[in-house]
Write a protein that holds these residues in place. Structure first.
Motif, short mmCIF file in Angstrom:
data_model
loop_
_atom_site.label_atom_id
_atom_site.label_comp_id
_atom_site.label_asym_id
_atom_site.label_seq_id
_atom_site.Cartn_x
_atom_site.Cartn_y
_atom_site.Cartn_z
N UNK A 51 0.87 -1.26 0.04
CA UNK A 51 0.08 0.00 -0.04
C UNK A 51 0.81 1.24 -0.03
N UNK A 52 2.15 1.31 -0.02
CA UNK A 52 2.91 2.26 -0.47
C UNK A 52 2.71 3.18 -1.48
N UNK A 53 2.59 4.66 -1.31
CA UNK A 53 2.59 5.54 -2.38
C UNK A 53 3.97 6.38 -2.64
N UNK A 54 4.37 6.67 -3.84
CA UNK A 54 5.49 7.34 -3.93
C UNK A 54 5.31 8.91 -3.84
N UNK A 55 6.29 9.47 -3.14
CA UNK A 55 6.53 11.00 -2.71
C UNK A 55 7.35 11.74 -3.45
N UNK A 56 8.63 11.05 -3.57
CA UNK A 56 9.77 11.65 -4.32
C UNK A 56 10.92 10.88 -4.31
N UNK A 57 11.93 11.13 -5.37
CA UNK A 57 13.28 10.75 -5.67
C UNK A 57 14.20 11.85 -5.54
N UNK A 58 15.47 11.27 -5.04
CA UNK A 58 16.44 12.06 -4.89
C UNK A 58 17.55 11.31 -5.55
N UNK A 59 18.17 12.01 -6.61
CA UNK A 59 19.46 11.29 -7.30
C UNK A 59 20.65 11.89 -6.79
N UNK A 60 21.71 11.17 -6.27
CA UNK A 60 22.84 11.89 -5.55
C UNK A 60 24.06 11.05 -6.47
N UNK A 61 24.76 11.90 -6.98
CA UNK A 61 26.00 11.63 -7.79
C UNK A 61 27.35 11.61 -6.96
N UNK A 62 28.06 10.88 -6.73
CA UNK A 62 29.23 10.91 -6.07
C UNK A 62 30.55 10.78 -6.94
N UNK A 63 31.33 11.84 -6.95
CA UNK A 63 32.56 12.01 -7.79
C UNK A 63 33.72 11.84 -6.92
N UNK A 64 34.70 11.55 -7.31
CA UNK A 64 35.92 11.75 -6.46
C UNK A 64 37.14 12.67 -7.54
N UNK A 65 37.64 13.42 -6.67
CA UNK A 65 38.72 14.47 -7.47
C UNK A 65 39.97 13.56 -7.24
N UNK A 66 40.48 13.39 -8.38
CA UNK A 66 41.98 12.38 -8.57
C UNK A 66 42.80 13.34 -8.85
N UNK A 67 44.02 13.43 -8.19
CA UNK A 67 45.06 14.31 -8.74
C UNK A 67 46.04 13.48 -9.22
N UNK A 68 46.73 13.97 -10.22
CA UNK A 68 47.81 13.27 -11.18
C UNK A 68 48.97 13.86 -10.59
#
Length: 68
Positions: A51-68
């Protein structure tokens, strides 16, 4: 920056949850999910729920800073 992972937080509502809602977290999904892919995920969650109903979705993108 290099992509590490993408997470989606899906908020569902139902009287059985404390405060009427619950947030479900899904990690390590595709880098850039489309609206269609998110809609399919939510549709599956609703079909498997009690019986659940959808309220919202949040997309979270994780990036890493890589030094060379």
């Amino acid at each position: 920056m290099d992509w590490e992972k993408t997470s989606i937080n899906v908020t569902m509502t139902n009287d059985k949850y404390a405060k009427g809602k619950v947030v479900r977290n899904f990690n390590n999904i595709v880098a850039d999910p489309t609206k269609t892919q998110i809609d399919l995920l939510v549709e599956g969650l609703i079909m498997l729920s009690d019986g659940d109903a959808f309220l919202k979705a949040e997309v979270i993108k994780h990036d890493a800073m890589v030094t060379e």
